[in-house]
Each structure stands twice: as C-alpha cells, then as structure tokens.
Motif scaffolding. Structure first.
Motif, mmCIF file in Angstrom:
data_model
loop_
_atom_site.group_PDB
_atom_site.id
_atom_site.type_symbol
_atom_site.label_atom_id
_atom_site.label_comp_id
_atom_site.label_asym_id
_atom_site.label_seq_id
_atom_site.Cartn_x
_atom_site.Cartn_y
_atom_site.Cartn_z
ATOM 1 N N ILE A 39 -14.929 -37.627 18.551
ATOM 2 C CA ILE A 39 -13.814 -37.039 18.757
ATOM 3 C C ILE A 39 -13.515 -35.714 17.880
ATOM 4 C CG2 ILE A 39 -11.187 -37.264 19.062
ATOM 5 C CD1 ILE A 39 -11.812 -39.960 19.830
ATOM 6 N N LEU A 40 -13.731 -35.766 16.627
ATOM 7 C CA LEU A 40 -13.663 -34.935 15.622
ATOM 8 C C LEU A 40 -14.586 -33.573 16.167
ATOM 9 C CD1 LEU A 40 -12.395 -33.533 12.964
ATOM 10 C CD2 LEU A 40 -14.094 -34.442 11.832
ATOM 11 N N ARG A 41 -15.892 -33.723 16.529
ATOM 12 C CA ARG A 41 -16.706 -33.009 17.120
ATOM 13 C C ARG A 41 -16.120 -32.174 18.385
ATOM 14 N NH1 ARG A 41 -19.198 -29.128 15.431
ATOM 15 N NH2 ARG A 41 -20.169 -30.432 14.266
ATOM 16 N N GLN A 42 -15.444 -32.850 19.342
ATOM 17 C CA GLN A 42 -14.950 -32.105 20.201
ATOM 18 C C GLN A 42 -13.742 -31.321 20.026
ATOM 19 O OE1 GLN A 42 -13.260 -35.387 22.687
ATOM 20 N NE2 GLN A 42 -12.662 -34.136 24.257
ATOM 21 N N VAL A 43 -13.081 -31.587 19.226
ATOM 22 C CA VAL A 43 -11.944 -30.937 18.558
ATOM 23 C C VAL A 43 -12.205 -29.655 17.820
ATOM 24 C CG1 VAL A 43 -9.716 -30.609 16.802
ATOM 25 C CG2 VAL A 43 -10.217 -32.721 18.263
ATOM 26 N N ILE A 44 -13.380 -29.658 17.200
ATOM 27 C CA ILE A 44 -13.909 -28.645 16.346
ATOM 28 C C ILE A 44 -14.539 -27.677 17.207
ATOM 29 C CG2 ILE A 44 -15.516 -27.765 14.539
ATOM 30 C CD1 ILE A 44 -15.227 -30.500 13.105
ATOM 31 N N THR A 70 -4.109 -39.196 18.934
ATOM 32 C CA THR A 70 -5.640 -38.649 18.476
ATOM 33 C C THR A 70 -5.805 -37.525 18.096
ATOM 34 O OG1 THR A 70 -6.079 -40.817 19.930
ATOM 35 C CG2 THR A 70 -7.863 -39.109 19.344
ATOM 36 N N ALA A 71 -5.304 -36.557 18.771
ATOM 37 C CA ALA A 71 -5.610 -35.025 18.625
ATOM 38 C C ALA A 71 -5.085 -34.802 17.421
ATOM 39 C CB ALA A 71 -5.011 -34.287 19.725
ATOM 40 N N SER A 72 -3.875 -35.104 17.041
ATOM 41 C CA SER A 72 -3.075 -34.894 15.659
ATOM 42 C C SER A 72 -3.815 -35.269 14.641
ATOM 43 C CB SER A 72 -1.817 -35.288 15.961
ATOM 44 O OG SER A 72 -1.063 -34.845 14.764
ATOM 45 N N ALA A 73 -4.197 -36.501 14.701
ATOM 46 C CA ALA A 73 -5.139 -37.290 13.744
ATOM 47 C C ALA A 73 -6.452 -36.603 13.258
ATOM 48 C CB ALA A 73 -5.302 -38.584 13.738
ATOM 49 N N ARG A 74 -6.858 -36.145 14.590
ATOM 50 C CA ARG A 74 -8.360 -35.266 14.203
ATOM 51 C C ARG A 74 -7.937 -33.782 13.718
ATOM 52 N NH1 ARG A 74 -8.670 -39.909 14.619
ATOM 53 N NH2 ARG A 74 -8.733 -39.151 12.393
ATOM 54 N N CYS A 75 -7.114 -33.258 14.128
ATOM 55 C CA CYS A 75 -6.620 -31.880 13.863
ATOM 56 C C CYS A 75 -6.139 -32.078 12.213
ATOM 57 C CB CYS A 75 -5.553 -31.193 14.547
ATOM 58 S SG CYS A 75 -5.915 -30.726 16.078
ATOM 59 N N THR A 76 -5.679 -32.976 11.693
ATOM 60 C CA THR A 76 -5.193 -33.258 10.271
ATOM 61 C C THR A 76 -6.382 -33.338 9.693
ATOM 62 O OG1 THR A 76 -3.124 -33.955 10.794
ATOM 63 C CG2 THR A 76 -3.693 -34.708 8.829
ATOM 64 N N GLU A 77 -7.253 -34.296 10.022
ATOM 65 C CA GLU A 77 -8.482 -34.480 9.277
ATOM 66 C C GLU A 77 -9.417 -33.239 9.210
ATOM 67 O OE1 GLU A 77 -12.290 -37.578 9.149
ATOM 68 O OE2 GLU A 77 -11.031 -37.634 10.889
ATOM 69 N N ALA A 78 -9.496 -32.540 10.313
ATOM 70 C CA ALA A 78 -10.497 -31.209 10.220
ATOM 71 C C ALA A 78 -9.661 -30.258 9.220
ATOM 72 C CB ALA A 78 -10.454 -30.686 11.661
#
Length: 109
Positions: A39-44, A70-78
């Motif tokens: 999911i992180l790779r998808q967002v990036i 889910t999107a917000s968590a991965r954006c925050t992580e990125a």
C-alpha cells in the motif's frame, strides 16, 4: 527512484507515538502490517507519478480506492520516513476542506 526500500519501513508502527499504544490501534497495525509495504508503494508511486502537481490524501483515496484511514496512515508514514514531502500548497477535498499537497522529494521547489 524514491530511495524507498520495503525492508526499511516496516520494523514497527510509525504511528505508535500518535496513538500511544491504544489497543485498537495496535490491533489495526497488526491486521494490516503484511499489506503495508504494498500500500505504501502504491501511494508513493501515485504521488511520484503526479510530478510537481503532487496529490492530496483525498486524491490518493479517489485514485486508489483506499479508505481514508488507510491512505492517511500511509501518507503520514511516507512523510515521516522522508519518501514524500508535505508542501505549503493546499487543494480542496471532495468535502470542500483544504488539504496539503504531497510531492516526491525530488520535485520540491
């Protein structure tokens, strides 16, 4: 290349400092941790593909079909990991609120 390597990011819960060990948040982390790299790779990849225009979390949700959580968590992580950058640019979300635009570090002006 964003400099992102899957093994670099998933040693723990990067949002633990925000939820302070809340049992529901810990359980949520455990339930998704096997999918987080994908999911992180998808967002990036999506944000990087947007070039200098970048994307808001809301735009990522629309394009990917991910839930807001889910999107917000991965954006925050990125952003926390430095693989995406939060800019001063704001765009309106579907609900009419202003949201920060994220870009890949190489396109920061």
């Amino acid at each position: 290349n964003s400099g992102f390597r899957q093994g670099d990011l998933f040693d723990g819960d990067p949002t633990a400092n925000r939820h302070g060990g809340n049992p529901e948040s810990v359980a949520a982390h455990e339930s998704i941790k096997d999918q987080k790299a994908r999911i992180l790779r998808q967002v990036i990849d999506y944000v990087t593909g947007c070039g200098p225009d970048g994307a808001t979390c809301d735009e990522i949700e629309v394009a990917s079909g991910l839930s807001h959580q889910t999107a917000s968590a991965r954006c925050t992580e990125a952003v926390a990991r430095g693989v995406l950058v939060r800019t001063d640019v704001r765009r309106l979300t579907r609900s009419g609120r202003k949201a920060a635009v994220l870009v890949a570090p190489q396109v920061v002006r």
